[in-house]
Design a protein around this motif. Structure first.
Motif, PDB file in Angstrom:
ATOM      1  N   SER A  38       0.818  -1.219   0.000  1.00  0.00           N
ATOM      2  CA  SER A  38       0.000   0.000   0.000  1.00  0.00           C
ATOM      3  C   SER A  38       0.847   1.263   0.000  1.00  0.00           C
ATOM      4  N   MET A  39       2.127   1.145   0.005  1.00  0.00           N
ATOM      5  CA  MET A  39       3.056   2.266  -0.136  1.00  0.00           C
ATOM      6  C   MET A  39       2.820   3.363   0.919  1.00  0.00           C
ATOM      7  N   GLY A  40       2.671   3.003   2.183  1.00  0.00           N
ATOM      8  CA  GLY A  40       2.533   3.995   3.251  1.00  0.00           C
ATOM      9  C   GLY A  40       1.113   4.491   3.449  1.00  0.00           C
ATOM     10  N   MET A  41       0.179   3.900   2.740  1.00  0.00           N
ATOM     11  CA  MET A  41      -1.201   4.342   2.835  1.00  0.00           C
ATOM     12  C   MET A  41      -1.796   4.025   4.206  1.00  0.00           C
ATOM     13  N   ASP A  42      -1.399   2.954   4.833  1.00  0.00           N
ATOM     14  CA  ASP A  42      -1.949   2.576   6.141  1.00  0.00           C
ATOM     15  C   ASP A  42      -1.680   3.648   7.189  1.00  0.00           C
ATOM     16  N   ALA A  43      -0.488   4.197   7.200  1.00  0.00           N
ATOM     17  CA  ALA A  43      -0.147   5.233   8.184  1.00  0.00           C
ATOM     18  C   ALA A  43      -0.976   6.486   7.948  1.00  0.00           C
ATOM     19  N   ARG A  44      -1.161   6.836   6.697  1.00  0.00           N
ATOM     20  CA  ARG A  44      -1.938   8.032   6.383  1.00  0.00           C
ATOM     21  C   ARG A  44      -3.410   7.849   6.756  1.00  0.00           C
ATOM     22  N   VAL A  45      -3.954   6.677   6.478  1.00  0.00           N
ATOM     23  CA  VAL A  45      -5.352   6.404   6.811  1.00  0.00           C
ATOM     24  C   VAL A  45      -5.534   6.396   8.328  1.00  0.00           C
ATOM     25  N   THR A  46      -4.592   5.808   9.051  1.00  0.00           N
ATOM     26  CA  THR A  46      -4.664   5.783  10.517  1.00  0.00           C
ATOM     27  C   THR A  46      -4.645   7.190  11.081  1.00  0.00           C
ATOM     28  N   LYS A  47      -3.802   8.031  10.531  1.00  0.00           N
ATOM     29  CA  LYS A  47      -3.719   9.415  10.999  1.00  0.00           C
ATOM     30  C   LYS A  47      -5.035  10.151  10.725  1.00  0.00           C
ATOM     31  N   LEU A  48      -5.618   9.941   9.545  1.00  0.00           N
ATOM     32  CA  LEU A  48      -6.894  10.578   9.223  1.00  0.00           C
ATOM     33  C   LEU A  48      -8.016  10.048  10.115  1.00  0.00           C
ATOM     34  N   GLU A  49      -8.005   8.772  10.412  1.00  0.00           N
ATOM     35  CA  GLU A  49      -9.029   8.208  11.303  1.00  0.00           C
ATOM     36  C   GLU A  49      -8.924   8.815  12.696  1.00  0.00           C
ATOM     37  N   THR A  50      -7.699   9.024  13.162  1.00  0.00           N
ATOM     38  CA  THR A  50      -7.498   9.644  14.478  1.00  0.00           C
ATOM     39  C   THR A  50      -8.037  11.072  14.469  1.00  0.00           C
ATOM     40  N   HIS A  51      -7.745  11.797  13.410  1.00  0.00           N
ATOM     41  CA  HIS A  51      -8.242  13.172  13.313  1.00  0.00           C
ATOM     42  C   HIS A  51      -9.771  13.199  13.261  1.00  0.00           C
ATOM     43  N   MET A  52     -10.351  12.241  12.568  1.00  0.00           N
ATOM     44  CA  MET A  52     -11.811  12.201  12.467  1.00  0.00           C
ATOM     45  C   MET A  52     -12.463  11.959  13.832  1.00  0.00           C
ATOM     46  N   GLU A  53     -11.804  11.216  14.708  1.00  0.00           N
ATOM     47  CA  GLU A  53     -12.343  11.012  16.060  1.00  0.00           C
ATOM     48  C   GLU A  53     -12.438  12.354  16.794  1.00  0.00           C
ATOM     49  N   TYR A  54     -11.404  13.165  16.669  1.00  0.00           N
ATOM     50  CA  TYR A  54     -11.435  14.493  17.313  1.00  0.00           C
ATOM     51  C   TYR A  54     -12.500  15.390  16.678  1.00  0.00           C
ATOM     52  N   VAL A  55     -12.608  15.339  15.370  1.00  0.00           N
ATOM     53  CA  VAL A  55     -13.619  16.144  14.686  1.00  0.00           C
ATOM     54  C   VAL A  55     -15.007  15.711  15.142  1.00  0.00           C
ATOM     55  N   ARG A  56     -15.216  14.421  15.290  1.00  0.00           N
ATOM     56  CA  ARG A  56     -16.516  13.902  15.725  1.00  0.00           C
ATOM     57  C   ARG A  56     -16.837  14.394  17.138  1.00  0.00           C
ATOM     58  N   LYS A  57     -15.852  14.352  18.038  1.00  0.00           N
ATOM     59  CA  LYS A  57     -16.067  14.828  19.405  1.00  0.00           C
ATOM     60  C   LYS A  57     -16.408  16.323  19.405  1.00  0.00           C
ATOM     61  N   ASP A  58     -15.701  17.087  18.584  1.00  0.00           N
ATOM     62  CA  ASP A  58     -15.969  18.524  18.507  1.00  0.00           C
ATOM     63  C   ASP A  58     -17.368  18.793  17.963  1.00  0.00           C
ATOM     64  N   LEU A  59     -17.774  18.045  16.941  1.00  0.00           N
ATOM     65  CA  LEU A  59     -19.115  18.219  16.391  1.00  0.00           C
ATOM     66  C   LEU A  59     -20.191  17.836  17.402  1.00  0.00           C
ATOM     67  N   ASP A  60     -19.935  16.799  18.191  1.00  0.00           N
ATOM     68  CA  ASP A  60     -20.893  16.425  19.237  1.00  0.00           C
ATOM     69  C   ASP A  60     -21.025  17.537  20.273  1.00  0.00           C
ATOM     70  N   ILE A  62     -20.429  20.754  19.780  1.00  0.00           N
ATOM     71  CA  ILE A  62     -21.133  21.867  19.126  1.00  0.00           C
ATOM     72  C   ILE A  62     -22.622  21.569  19.039  1.00  0.00           C
ATOM     73  N   SER A  63     -22.963  20.341  18.723  1.00  0.00           N
ATOM     74  CA  SER A  63     -24.369  19.956  18.628  1.00  0.00           C
ATOM     75  C   SER A  63     -25.075  20.118  19.964  1.00  0.00           C
ATOM     76  N   GLY A  64     -24.415  19.720  21.054  1.00  0.00           N
ATOM     77  CA  GLY A  64     -25.007  19.879  22.379  1.00  0.00           C
ATOM     78  C   GLY A  64     -25.219  21.342  22.732  1.00  0.00           C
ATOM     79  N   LYS A  65     -24.246  22.171  22.415  1.00  0.00           N
ATOM     80  CA  LYS A  65     -24.391  23.600  22.689  1.00  0.00           C
ATOM     81  C   LYS A  65     -25.470  24.218  21.824  1.00  0.00           C
TER      82      LYS A  65
END
Length: 136
Positions: A38-60, A62-65
């Motif tokens: 995968s030529m380093g794709m796994d590391a990039r996808v893992t990093k994006l998945e981690t960022h998406m967890e933070y984005v999801r928490k932030d959106l939650d 914001i939604s509560g507020k």
């Protein structure tokens, strides 16, 4: 960045910066190698998945507020409520004035009816005396 910035805003700015870093470091993938790598794709996808967890928490958060904001603003009076209340206050003011004026007029009428009226004076008309015609 202002010192009073919320932690959520700072976290979103950090995520944006990290996303920019990922975009800059992104090397094109090799195609057609057939090696099943995968030529380093796994590391990039893992990093994006981690960022998406933070984005999801932030959106939650914001939604509560946002839900609290909608709930609080739904209890505020509307323009129609304020207009109705203004007209009601004006109407009550006129009613109070009518009652006060009516009470004053009624009270004066009651006082006048209790006082015995003075006898009416008989009108007297005086006729000038006729003078005798003067002789010439």
């Amino acid at each position: 960045m202002a010192e009073s910035a919320s932690p959520m805003l700072i976290r979103l700015n950090d995520l944006q910066r990290q996303l920019d870093e990922v975009r800059q470091s992104k090397a094109p993938l090799e195609t057609g190698s057939g090696g099943g790598d995968s030529m380093g794709m796994d590391a990039r996808v893992t990093k994006l998945e981690t960022h998406m967890e933070y984005v999801r928490k932030d959106l939650d958060a914001i939604s509560g507020k946002l839900d609290k904001l909608v709930e609080n603003t739904s209890q505020l009076p509307t323009k129609r409520d304020l207009t109705t209340n203004t007209f009601a206050a004006i109407g009550i003011g006129f009613a109070v004035m009518a009652i006060v004026v009516g009470g004053i007029i009624g009270g004066l009428g009651w006082i006048q009816s209790r006082v015995s009226p003075a006898p009416a004076a008989t009108p007297v008309a005086s006729v000038p005396a006729a003078s005798a015609p003067a002789a010439h």
